[in-house]
Scaffold this motif. Structure first.
Motif, PDB file in Angstrom:
ATOM      1  N   UNK A 102       0.827  -1.209   0.000  1.00 37.12           N
ATOM      2  CA  UNK A 102       0.000   0.000   0.000  1.00 37.12           C
ATOM      3  C   UNK A 102       0.860   1.258   0.000  1.00 37.12           C
ATOM      4  N   UNK A 103       1.992   1.193   0.704  1.00 35.43           N
ATOM      5  CA  UNK A 103       2.927   2.319   0.703  1.00 35.43           C
ATOM      6  C   UNK A 103       3.478   2.536  -0.703  1.00 35.43           C
ATOM      7  N   UNK A 104       3.798   1.442  -1.388  1.00 40.01           N
ATOM      8  CA  UNK A 104       4.262   1.533  -2.774  1.00 40.01           C
ATOM      9  C   UNK A 104       3.221   2.207  -3.656  1.00 40.01           C
ATOM     10  N   UNK A 105       1.964   1.775  -3.523  1.00 37.21           N
ATOM     11  CA  UNK A 105       0.899   2.336  -4.364  1.00 37.21           C
ATOM     12  C   UNK A 105       0.683   3.807  -4.063  1.00 37.21           C
ATOM     13  N   UNK A 106       0.791   4.180  -2.782  1.00 35.67           N
ATOM     14  CA  UNK A 106       0.669   5.591  -2.426  1.00 35.67           C
ATOM     15  C   UNK A 106       1.779   6.411  -3.050  1.00 35.67           C
ATOM     16  N   UNK A 107       3.005   5.904  -2.991  1.00 30.69           N
ATOM     17  CA  UNK A 107       4.131   6.595  -3.619  1.00 30.69           C
ATOM     18  C   UNK A 107       3.982   6.652  -5.132  1.00 30.69           C
ATOM     19  N   UNK A 108       3.480   5.558  -5.713  1.00 33.87           N
ATOM     20  CA  UNK A 108       3.304   5.506  -7.166  1.00 33.87           C
ATOM     21  C   UNK A 108       2.359   6.610  -7.629  1.00 33.87           C
ATOM     22  N   UNK A 109       1.252   6.775  -6.930  1.00 35.14           N
ATOM     23  CA  UNK A 109       0.302   7.838  -7.279  1.00 35.14           C
ATOM     24  C   UNK A 109       0.957   9.217  -7.193  1.00 35.14           C
ATOM     25  N   UNK A 110       1.712   9.445  -6.131  1.00 38.09           N
ATOM     26  CA  UNK A 110       2.359  10.746  -5.941  1.00 38.09           C
ATOM     27  C   UNK A 110       3.407  11.011  -7.011  1.00 38.09           C
ATOM     28  N   UNK A 157       1.927  14.689   2.304  1.00 36.91           N
ATOM     29  CA  UNK A 157       2.753  14.780   1.095  1.00 36.91           C
ATOM     30  C   UNK A 157       3.732  13.622   0.992  1.00 36.91           C
ATOM     31  N   UNK A 158       4.507  13.394   2.058  1.00 38.23           N
ATOM     32  CA  UNK A 158       5.542  12.361   2.046  1.00 38.23           C
ATOM     33  C   UNK A 158       4.995  11.008   2.454  1.00 38.23           C
ATOM     34  N   UNK A 159       4.031  11.004   3.384  1.00 39.50           N
ATOM     35  CA  UNK A 159       3.432   9.759   3.824  1.00 39.50           C
ATOM     36  C   UNK A 159       4.023   9.261   5.134  1.00 39.50           C
ATOM     37  N   UNK A 160       3.441   8.200   5.634  1.00 34.23           N
ATOM     38  CA  UNK A 160       3.913   7.541   6.846  1.00 34.23           C
ATOM     39  C   UNK A 160       4.347   6.125   6.477  1.00 34.23           C
ATOM     40  N   UNK A 161       4.640   5.296   7.479  1.00 35.54           N
ATOM     41  CA  UNK A 161       5.034   3.940   7.115  1.00 35.54           C
ATOM     42  C   UNK A 161       3.842   3.118   6.656  1.00 35.54           C
ATOM     43  N   UNK A 162       2.632   3.637   6.842  1.00 35.39           N
ATOM     44  CA  UNK A 162       1.441   2.932   6.381  1.00 35.39           C
ATOM     45  C   UNK A 162       1.046   3.344   4.973  1.00 35.39           C
TER      46      UNK A 162
END
Length: 206
Positions: free
Chosen positions: A55-63, A200-205
């Motif tokens: 899920x962290x990967x997908x969040x980063x991918x979108x950003x 913006x950067x996100x958390x570990x989740x």
């Protein structure tokens, strides 16, 4: 393709679940073979959380897909890289992670560094080689200040002392520096800036 877009594509591929590890390893080995130590660190850098949290990967991918269509010279960006010469960082949340942070405001990169005796140095640059050392995340906030005003404010923080965990008065680290710069530039409170950095950067989740 410009260097900026090249690194943005690297960020996209490094955010694809299942592809991020072999892709980073391949780039890092290629850079090492060519003797490019800076590229080795930049391409091989990875957050171990990404291995266990798709899920962290997908969040980063979108950003990073959104970031591809924006220019570094426009708006506010939050950047991070592994500390020192390491290629591993660990994300909990901005302010509680093992990364060095910088902030990019309308093309000017502001970064805090510690010198001898915990003295703080503020570096302000437009050097693309320096900028590309960081992974950049676009903020939803816009700059409301003149560049000269921002530079004066950034330099004023050289009176602080560096601390990995700034709990005392007049102590600062790179995360807190970016928080204060974001708050000042966009004319919001440090609390709102902290929330903006987290989203913006996100958390570990996420």
């Amino acid at each position: 393709m410009s260097d900026e877009n090249y690194y943005k594509l690297i960020n996209i591929f490094k955010s694809v679940p299942g592809l991020n590890i072999p892709f980073s390893a391949g780039l890092a080995l290629g850079a090492l073979f060519n003797g490019d130590t800076e590229m080795f660190k930049r391409s091989g850098e990875i957050d171990p959380v990404l291995i266990f949290n798709p899920l962290k990967c997908l969040g980063n991918l979108r950003k990073h897909i959104m970031a591809f269509f924006r220019d570094y010279s426009d708006g506010i960006w939050i950047g991070k890289k592994a500390c020192g010469n390491q290629i591993f960082g660990l994300t909990f949340s901005p302010g509680f992670d093992l990364y060095q942070y910088a902030i990019l405001i309308d093309g000017n990169c502001y970064c805090l560094k510690s010198a001898n005796n915990y003295k703080v140095e503020i570096k302000i640059t437009k050097d693309s080689n320096e900028i590309q050392l960081y992974t950049w995340y676009p903020s939803s906030k816009q700059n409301q200040r003149l560049n000269t005003t921002l530079k004066e404010y950034a330099r004023s923080m050289e009176s602080f002392s560096y601390s990995i965990l700034p709990l005392g008065k007049n102590q600062i680290n790179s995360q807190l520096f970016c928080n204060l710069m974001l708050a000042f530039a966009s004319k919001i409170t440090p609390m709102k800036a902290a929330f903006e950095m987290t989203t913006t950067v996100g958390t570990f989740l996420i």
